[in-house]
Structures are given as C-alpha cells and as structure tokens.
Design an enzyme around this catalytic site. Sequence first.
Site, PDB file in Angstrom:
ATOM      1  N   SER A  55      68.072  69.802  23.999  1.00 21.03           N
ATOM      2  CA  SER A  55      68.579  69.479  22.660  1.00 21.03           C
ATOM      3  C   SER A  55      68.666  67.983  22.400  1.00 21.03           C
ATOM      4  O   SER A  55      68.901  67.567  21.255  1.00 21.03           O
ATOM      5  CB  SER A  55      69.965  70.110  22.466  1.00 21.03           C
ATOM      6  OG  SER A  55      69.895  71.518  22.550  1.00 21.03           O
ATOM      7  N   HIS A 110      86.338  79.474  20.009  1.00 16.13           N
ATOM      8  CA  HIS A 110      86.704  80.845  20.363  1.00 16.13           C
ATOM      9  C   HIS A 110      87.881  80.766  21.329  1.00 16.13           C
ATOM     10  O   HIS A 110      88.046  79.779  22.050  1.00 16.13           O
ATOM     11  CB  HIS A 110      85.480  81.520  21.002  1.00 16.13           C
ATOM     12  CG  HIS A 110      85.680  82.916  21.474  1.00 16.13           C
ATOM     13  ND1 HIS A 110      86.392  83.859  20.764  1.00 16.13           N
ATOM     14  CD2 HIS A 110      85.244  83.553  22.598  1.00 16.13           C
ATOM     15  CE1 HIS A 110      86.372  85.008  21.426  1.00 16.13           C
ATOM     16  NE2 HIS A 110      85.702  84.838  22.545  1.00 16.13           N
ATOM     17  N   GLU A 233      65.547 106.411   9.378  1.00 22.66           N
ATOM     18  CA  GLU A 233      66.809 107.027   8.954  1.00 22.66           C
ATOM     19  C   GLU A 233      68.029 106.528   9.728  1.00 22.66           C
ATOM     20  O   GLU A 233      69.135 106.532   9.191  1.00 22.66           O
ATOM     21  CB  GLU A 233      66.703 108.555   9.073  1.00 22.66           C
ATOM     22  CG  GLU A 233      65.616 109.165   8.203  1.00 22.66           C
ATOM     23  CD  GLU A 233      65.745 108.779   6.734  1.00 22.66           C
ATOM     24  OE1 GLU A 233      66.878 108.603   6.251  1.00 22.66           O
ATOM     25  OE2 GLU A 233      64.702 108.645   6.057  1.00 22.66           O
ATOM     26  N   GLU A 237      67.496 101.770   7.520  1.00 26.95           N
ATOM     27  CA  GLU A 237      68.303 101.853   6.299  1.00 26.95           C
ATOM     28  C   GLU A 237      69.749 101.394   6.504  1.00 26.95           C
ATOM     29  O   GLU A 237      70.509 101.279   5.536  1.00 26.95           O
ATOM     30  CB  GLU A 237      68.273 103.288   5.760  1.00 26.95           C
ATOM     31  CG  GLU A 237      66.890 103.679   5.237  1.00 26.95           C
ATOM     32  CD  GLU A 237      66.901 104.998   4.488  1.00 26.95           C
ATOM     33  OE1 GLU A 237      67.977 105.434   4.054  1.00 26.95           O
ATOM     34  OE2 GLU A 237      65.818 105.589   4.336  1.00 26.95           O
TER      35      GLU A 237
END
Length: 353
Positions: A55, A110, A233, A237
């Site tokens: 990074s 956190h 299904e 969806e």
Amino acid sequence: MAPAKVLKEKDANKKLLKDKTLAVIGYGSQGHAHAQNLKDSGYKVIIGLYPKSKSIAVAKKQGFKVMSTADAVKAADVIMLSVPDMKQASIYYKDVEPNLEKGKTLIFLHGLSIHGGLIKPREDINVIMVAPKGPGHTVRSQYLEGKGVPALIAVAQEGAGCKKGSAKAIALAWADGIGATRAGVIQTTFKEEMETDLFGEQAVLCGGVSALIKCGFETLVEAGYAPEMAYFECCHELKLIVDLITQSGISGMRFSISETAKYGDITRGPRVVNAKTKQEMKKILKEIQTGKFTKEWVKEYDGGLKNYNKLLADGEKHLIEKTGQRLRSLMPWAAKQNIKGAQASYSAVVNKK
C-alpha cells in the site's frame, strides 16, 4: 428502551483536530477512506505502514506522507489502528505502545481487540472507537457526493491526565471529518458494538444468510430441479428482497411483493427460522459474550488457519459457486465478477510500480 440520540454536524467541534497530526495505521478498505476524507476535510494526515507494504506506493500516489508504523505513532496526536483484528495486538505491542506518549488518543474501528482483551492499553491515553456502518469505498464515495455514512462512536477509557471530555469530543470530531455526522452518529460502547457486530455477522448477515442460501439451493437440486433454477430462486433474487427491506423495512418489502409470496412468507418463514434456530442464535451470542468465540478465533489464527482455510476452500467448490459464476456472466449489470481475481490483478499492478 429510549431511542439513541443521533449526533449531527452541529454537535462536533470542527476545530478540535485542526492543529493536530492524525495517523492512520494501515491503508486498506477503511483506512484509505478515513485518510482521504480527513485530508479533504482539511486535516493533516499521515499513513503508517510496515516497510514492504504493497500500500505504500498507493498511499504516496494519493498524496500522503508514508512513514513506518512506529514513526507515524511518534509523530501523531491521534492514531487510528486500521489493520485486521488478529494483527492488531502484535502491531500494538511492537510498534504502537512503545511510541505512544501520554495524552495521545488511540482509535479503533471495532471493539474486538479492547473488549476481547487482546490489547490492554495504558491508562494514560484516550481509547476510543469510530466505526462507520458501511464499507470503506462507500464511506469515500458518499463523502465525495457531499453525504455521509452513519457511524458509531465509543469511549473505552479517558486517559489519566487527558482533558476531561476529550475522548468523546475527539471521536465525534474524527467522525465529522470522515463525513459521518452528515448522516448521523450514535454513541455506544466497545462491548455493545463488538457483541452485536459479531452476532450479526455470524447468525444473520454472513453465516446465517450464506447457510440459508446453500440449504435452499441444495434442497431444490436434490429434488431434481436444475441448478440454474435453484440459483435464481434461492440466491440471485435475494438482492431484490434485501434492497426492498433496506429501502422500506420488512413491512415495506411485503407491500411490494405478490399476495402469494406474502402468504408464503408469513406462514412458511417461521417454519424454517423457528424456535430451534433462535435457540442456536442464543448459544452463538453467549459464545461471543463469554469470550469463547474470541479464544477460538485467536487459537485458529495462531495455529495457521488450517480449519479456516479448509472451510473456505470447501465453500468455493460448492455447486452453487460454479452455477452462479456461469449465470452472472449472462448479467452485464451484475459486473462484480471474480473479486478474488480482481484483487490479484490489483496486487500485480502495484508490485510493478
């Protein structure tokens, strides 16, 4: 229980961090968003990374001064530890604590390291949390649009000798700097954030949903239906339903679906997720509350992640993954494609620079 107070821009002291140096340790999903938003808000931000971090080139290209973790902690007044949970303790005790002067402020995203007892900070520093309720890329994109992602703040301790009230004030000022007060900030505790966050991930959002999808898929395939039909299904969806719930709540979702779907929902849903399921959820919550999960996760991590990697690999081999990958290639609007492959390509580009 009374609704939590929502803190907004007017509640934050925007001048509090103006003469301070802010360090973000780590430049991943959340780290890059916090750093860029704070810089754009007019604050002095530096990045702390280990010497061979991939990074470094990215952060430098985006205009940041990059230092070693130890040097960044020395130089900064407020330090955010934005690295994976299981790496935080070793980084803290090796590079952070020896360079953390009395009166400085340490921020977490956190509650696990503090409430889980992995890190026991000295009493002479502020220990706070600023936790946006959205992924880093959303924290950044919403900021650029003049909006914000809601966030939680918490105070684990106000350092001995630190100005009274400074811990909460700094947490709120940092949250304001990343754009969170544009949406709303709620104060919580490290305990409440950690326990509810882990429970949500394990029992509902990740563990529960993933298991439910695969179970439904397997039920249809084992009954002789085509995997493609089962995928549409039981998986594809799902986003349509979740989007409706996100926009309008469960009742709003039910308003938008057919009467047949609605009747099936309210009469069959409780047969799938029932009292037995809730009892298991309570066991999961108890494991989090007692520290059993944290101890198990630390042991797994320190042991080389053998079971972790096996379970992930087994999941990738499931028929639902092969079926989904093929069907998603037919959907240009669902252009997420192979995230793992995209990450590998990104790393290759960074390494060449």
